[in-house]
Write a protein that holds these residues in place. Structure first.
Motif, short mmCIF file in Angstrom:
data_model
loop_
_atom_site.label_atom_id
_atom_site.label_comp_id
_atom_site.label_asym_id
_atom_site.label_seq_id
_atom_site.Cartn_x
_atom_site.Cartn_y
_atom_site.Cartn_z
N MET A 1 0.83 -1.45 -0.22
CA MET A 1 0.08 -0.27 -0.13
C MET A 1 1.31 1.38 0.35
SD MET A 1 -2.99 1.02 2.46
CE MET A 1 -3.79 2.83 2.65
N LYS A 2 0.46 2.31 -0.93
CA LYS A 2 1.58 3.31 -0.95
C LYS A 2 0.47 4.04 -0.39
CE LYS A 2 4.39 3.64 -3.90
NZ LYS A 2 4.92 3.82 -5.17
N ILE A 3 0.61 5.55 0.33
CA ILE A 3 -0.59 6.69 0.21
C ILE A 3 0.66 8.17 0.00
CG2 ILE A 3 -1.41 7.96 2.15
CD1 ILE A 3 -1.54 5.67 3.59
N ASP A 4 0.22 8.84 -0.62
CA ASP A 4 1.28 10.06 -0.55
C ASP A 4 0.93 11.14 -0.45
OD1 ASP A 4 3.12 9.04 -3.03
OD2 ASP A 4 1.47 8.89 -4.54
N LEU A 5 1.59 11.74 0.23
CA LEU A 5 1.16 13.01 0.61
C LEU A 5 1.70 14.48 0.55
CD1 LEU A 5 1.33 11.54 4.42
CD2 LEU A 5 -0.61 11.85 2.83
N THR A 6 1.22 15.90 0.02
CA THR A 6 2.14 17.08 -0.69
C THR A 6 2.15 17.56 -0.07
OG1 THR A 6 1.55 15.52 -3.50
CG2 THR A 6 2.30 17.98 -2.20
N GLU A 7 2.86 19.09 0.92
CA GLU A 7 3.24 19.58 1.36
C GLU A 7 2.72 19.37 3.01
OE1 GLU A 7 1.67 23.51 0.43
OE2 GLU A 7 2.07 23.07 -1.17
N THR A 8 3.03 18.41 3.68
CA THR A 8 2.37 17.43 4.79
C THR A 8 3.55 18.02 5.89
OG1 THR A 8 1.88 15.78 5.76
CG2 THR A 8 3.72 15.24 4.56
N THR A 9 2.95 17.54 7.04
CA THR A 9 4.17 17.59 8.90
C THR A 9 3.92 15.97 8.98
OG1 THR A 9 1.86 17.36 9.89
CG2 THR A 9 2.66 19.38 8.98
N ALA A 10 5.03 16.29 10.09
CA ALA A 10 5.56 15.12 10.17
C ALA A 10 4.06 14.22 11.20
CB ALA A 10 6.15 15.40 11.26
N SER A 11 3.42 15.02 11.62
CA SER A 11 2.28 13.90 12.22
C SER A 11 0.86 13.22 11.21
CB SER A 11 1.04 15.44 13.59
OG SER A 11 0.43 16.18 12.11
N LYS A 12 1.06 14.01 10.51
CA LYS A 12 0.08 13.55 9.14
C LYS A 12 0.82 12.18 9.13
CE LYS A 12 -2.11 18.32 7.63
NZ LYS A 12 -2.25 18.53 6.59
N ILE A 13 2.20 12.40 8.68
CA ILE A 13 2.91 11.11 8.15
C ILE A 13 2.11 9.82 9.35
CG2 ILE A 13 5.03 10.33 7.58
CD1 ILE A 13 5.98 13.14 7.18
N ASN A 14 3.03 10.64 10.81
CA ASN A 14 2.56 9.14 12.04
C ASN A 14 1.27 9.11 11.52
OD1 ASN A 14 4.60 8.83 13.21
ND2 ASN A 14 4.83 10.72 14.20
N LYS A 15 0.09 9.64 11.16
CA LYS A 15 -1.49 9.48 11.58
C LYS A 15 -1.33 8.29 10.05
CE LYS A 15 -6.12 11.31 10.38
NZ LYS A 15 -7.21 12.44 10.99
N LYS B 1 11.01 28.91 0.84
CA LYS B 1 9.47 28.71 1.36
C LYS B 1 10.11 26.88 1.98
CE LYS B 1 4.95 27.12 0.07
NZ LYS B 1 4.21 27.62 -1.60
N ALA B 2 9.67 26.27 2.75
CA ALA B 2 9.94 25.34 3.42
C ALA B 2 8.48 24.12 3.11
CB ALA B 2 10.37 25.23 4.83
N ARG B 3 9.08 22.75 2.49
CA ARG B 3 7.80 22.00 1.89
C ARG B 3 8.29 20.50 2.36
NH1 ARG B 3 6.28 21.85 -4.31
NH2 ARG B 3 5.47 19.37 -4.17
N LEU B 4 7.30 19.45 2.85
CA LEU B 4 8.13 18.38 2.66
C LEU B 4 6.56 17.95 2.23
CD1 LEU B 4 8.93 15.65 4.86
CD2 LEU B 4 7.55 16.89 6.34
N ASP B 5 7.43 16.97 0.79
CA ASP B 5 6.39 15.83 0.78
C ASP B 5 6.62 14.58 1.62
OD1 ASP B 5 4.99 17.97 -0.98
OD2 ASP B 5 6.50 17.63 -2.63
N ALA B 6 5.63 13.63 1.09
CA ALA B 6 6.03 12.38 1.68
C ALA B 6 5.38 11.11 0.42
CB ALA B 6 5.72 12.21 3.46
N GLU B 7 5.94 10.14 1.00
CA GLU B 7 5.72 9.24 0.26
C GLU B 7 5.26 7.61 0.92
OE1 GLU B 7 7.42 5.88 -3.02
OE2 GLU B 7 6.65 7.90 -3.75
#
Length: 356
Positions: free
Chosen positions: A1-15, A78-84
């Motif tokens: 399973m793969k979940i893509d998160l754009t302009e996210t935060t650490a709390s959203k990644i943990n969730k 500009k700070a930005r974090l994308d996560a997969e």
């Protein structure tokens, strides 16, 4: 399973990690450590593939930190974090989060990684490329119990060993050292088969291969005998020759998988000595989380104290006697303890134990 998160935060990644585990039916966390991989986009695929294969032996949460270069001044500010987020079959036997940092977030990678570490679990940081000069003082390295670099991936790998020696901190290690584990085991076993006195050694291998220098420094440090470095066409290490009181001991690997061990009074034997993949090297390093004192001693011996193999000076371009042994200076005892100095009037030959 793969979940893509754009302009996210650490709390959203943990969730997302929790939701992913529930979706694949594994709500419990069964991982033994957190592996942080610092790499670039070009090498991310290979590094992640190696980590997934190593996770079969060491289930872990893998955090891949990729620092993306912003082209315009506006984007850099500009700070930005994308996560997969990957769980299940997409992440081996653990779970994986690929973090892509942009702008000012690049300078604060530790702030992004810290909330994602597994609680009460050891942390290992592996720089697949572009390792810092002092891994222990790097913000990400300061979070880890073990810090893994790879001098072979550097532009000047042999000179990199000297820099590693100057900044060594317990917990540091290098995959160039891990690559020679089978060679060290084979040589130590050969020397344990009979009483002999080693008087000199020669390590042969391709140019710009830090594993060759590390093996030579290990032999020089443990045996306290002159060790020369000879360049060959490779691949990797090709031969080690030990001159002893009983005759020459030779471990020769002309190809990348099979070697021949020659010992005095014994028939030649073929031994498996293949070149290992990165996943095998990484799995070996994850087996131990305590400082590697043997690596530290070999690293600090110094490249510039090795002979170039022609008797014309040190291999590292520095000054000093071959293998750091002055004329008339005594060698080491069997347990690797330096013998008494020449000024004491007592001399001791180099014994057989090439380290443990």
């Amino acid at each position: 399973m793969k979940i893509d998160l754009t302009e996210t935060t650490a709390s959203k990644i943990n969730k997302a990690l929790v939701e992913g585990r529930r979706a694949v039916g594994t709500p419990a966390i069964g991982m033994v450590l957190t592996l942080v991989i610092v790499t670039d986009e070009e090498n991310a695929y290979d590094a992640l593939k190696a980590a997934n294969e190593a996770s079969r032996e060491h289930p872990s949460r893998t955090l891949v930190v990729i620092k993306r270069v912003s082209r315009s001044p506006r984007d850099r500010a500009k700070a930005r974090l994308d996560a997969e987020v990957r769980v299940g079959t997409e992440a081996g036997t653990g779970e994986t989060v690929v973090l892509r940092l942009y702008g000012e977030a690049i300078d604060h990678a530790q702030s992004v990684v810290l909330p994602l570490l597994l609680p009460d679990a050891p942390v290992v940081v592996w720089w697949a490329v572009n390792a810092p000069l002092d891994p222990a003082k790097d913000p990400l390295g300061a979070l880890a119990q073990r810090r893994v670099t790879d001098a072979y991936a550097c532009e000047r790998p042999v000179q990199e060993l000297s820099a590693r020696a100057e900044t060594y901190t317990p917990g540091d290690t290098d995959l160039a050292w891990t690559r020679i584990t089978p060679w060290r085991s084979m040589l130590a076993a050969a020397l344990d088969q009979g009483p002999c006195t080693v008087t000199s050694a020669e390590v042969e291998g391709e140019e710009f291969n830090p594993s060759c220098e590390l093996l030579a420094m290990w032999l020089a440090d443990r045996l306290n005998v002159p060790v020369s470095r000879k360049v060959s066409g490779g691949p990797g290490l090709t031969a080690v020759r030990l001159q002893s009181s009983g005759g020459p001991i030779v471990l020769d690997r002309p190809e990348a998988s099979l070697a021949t061990l020659s010992m005095p009074g014994q028939p030649d034997r073929s031994v498996a000595l293949k070149r290992r993949e990165t996943a095998e090297l990484l799995a070996e390093e994850l087996r131990r989380l305590d400082p590697d004192d043997i690596y530290a001693a070999a690293l600090k011996f110094g490249v510039d104290r090795l002979s170039d193999g022609d008797g014309d000076g040190p291999a590292g371009g520095g000054s000093g006697d071959p293998a750091g042994t002055a004329k008339g200076e005594p060698a080491a005892s069997a347990d690797g303890t330096p013998a008494k100095s020449a000024s004491s009037g007592k001399k001791a030959p180099a014994k057989k134990a090439a380290g443990k």
